[in-house]
Every structure is written in structure tokens, then in C-alpha cells.
Design an enzyme around this catalytic site. Sequence first.
Site, mmCIF file in Angstrom:
data_model
loop_
_atom_site.group_PDB
_atom_site.id
_atom_site.type_symbol
_atom_site.label_atom_id
_atom_site.label_comp_id
_atom_site.label_asym_id
_atom_site.label_seq_id
_atom_site.Cartn_x
_atom_site.Cartn_y
_atom_site.Cartn_z
ATOM 1 N N GLY A 1 6.655 -0.256 6.606
ATOM 2 C CA GLY A 1 7.666 -0.020 5.583
ATOM 3 C C GLY A 1 7.116 0.068 4.174
ATOM 4 O O GLY A 1 7.859 0.321 3.233
ATOM 5 N N HIS A 2 5.808 -0.097 3.987
ATOM 6 C CA HIS A 2 5.232 -0.146 2.629
ATOM 7 C C HIS A 2 3.962 0.676 2.531
ATOM 8 O O HIS A 2 2.879 0.127 2.545
ATOM 9 C CB HIS A 2 4.916 -1.593 2.271
ATOM 10 C CG HIS A 2 4.717 -1.828 0.809
ATOM 11 N ND1 HIS A 2 3.478 -1.841 0.219
ATOM 12 C CD2 HIS A 2 5.598 -2.073 -0.184
ATOM 13 C CE1 HIS A 2 3.605 -2.105 -1.072
ATOM 14 N NE2 HIS A 2 4.886 -2.253 -1.336
ATOM 15 N N PHE A 3 3.939 1.820 2.386
ATOM 16 C CA PHE A 3 4.943 2.876 2.475
ATOM 17 C C PHE A 3 4.470 3.782 3.603
ATOM 18 O O PHE A 3 3.285 4.135 3.591
ATOM 19 C CB PHE A 3 5.015 3.659 1.160
ATOM 20 C CG PHE A 3 5.303 2.788 -0.043
ATOM 21 C CD1 PHE A 3 6.607 2.351 -0.281
ATOM 22 C CD2 PHE A 3 4.305 2.377 -0.906
ATOM 23 C CE1 PHE A 3 6.893 1.558 -1.392
ATOM 24 C CE2 PHE A 3 4.593 1.581 -2.002
ATOM 25 C CZ PHE A 3 5.882 1.164 -2.251
#
Length: 160
Positions: free
Chosen positions: A62-64
Site C-alpha cells: 500500500g506504500h506505494f
Amino acid sequence: MDVTADNSAQSKKIDDIDVMRIMKMIPHRYPILMIDRVIDVTLGEGATGVKNVTINEPFFQGHFPSRPVMPGVLIIEAMAQTSAVLVVATLGPDAEGKLVYFMTVDEARFRRPVTPGDTIHIHVTKQRQRANVWKFKGEAKVNGVLVAEAVYSAMILDEK
């Protein structure tokens, strides 16, 4: 764990602490254990944590996803864990498994992104200690280039 005495400084050094020993010293486990090894330990003074950053890290989902970057707060966490290993090594076996809580984080700076394939060397230096409160300066480097730094303090507590 190889311990040798440095006669000139009267300080004890530990060359290498592997991940299995780290997990005996501090309570952190996957996915929050942020260091793979601790090297160049001078008890009561400083140490260097090593983190091999891989694309398999759960935070990269999720990052990124389109440009994976290690979150800066996790680099600071790696500094804290390196410091916790230094504290436990300094205090001895009775300190193993105790919790070390952040109290302050000051002067945090993030200079460059850390990405999969990087190896971070986290240099921590004790600035002072009063009772169970320790203050450190941490610098994280990739290929000798500063990527993050901070001054922080932590308290060690016995909550086994």
C-alpha cells in the site's frame, strides 16, 4: 555473539548479533521486526543495525504499489529497535524481553526514499542515560548516503 574487550577504551564490543539473537533480546516479531542484524556494537555507546529491504515487505502493498517506498516512520522504528538491542546488550540478560517505549522523536529528517533492494545501515549513538530513560541519535544510510536521521528517547520497562 562475539564479545571482545578493547583495552584502550575499556569498553566491550560485540561484532555481530544475528536475527535469532535479536528476537531473544527484544519482543518484536514479523511483520514489525525492522532489523536483520546488529553489528559494530560498543556496549553503552553505539551500534549499527542492518535492514535488507525487499519487495516482500507487507507495507509495500500500500506504500506505494506503483513506486514502492519504505515509510519513514518504519525507518525510525528500525532506529529504535537497533537502540533497544544496544540497551539490552549493555544491561545484560536480565533486560532481555523488556519493552522499550518511545518517549520523544525530535529532529526527524527524511533525505531520500528507501526502495526494495536497498540495505539500510542504521547507526545509533547514545547521547545520555538517566535511570531507565535513554536518548539516542540515529542515522540511516544506504550505500553511505544519509537517507534519514532523528534524535529520540525511550524508556525501558519490565512488563514480561
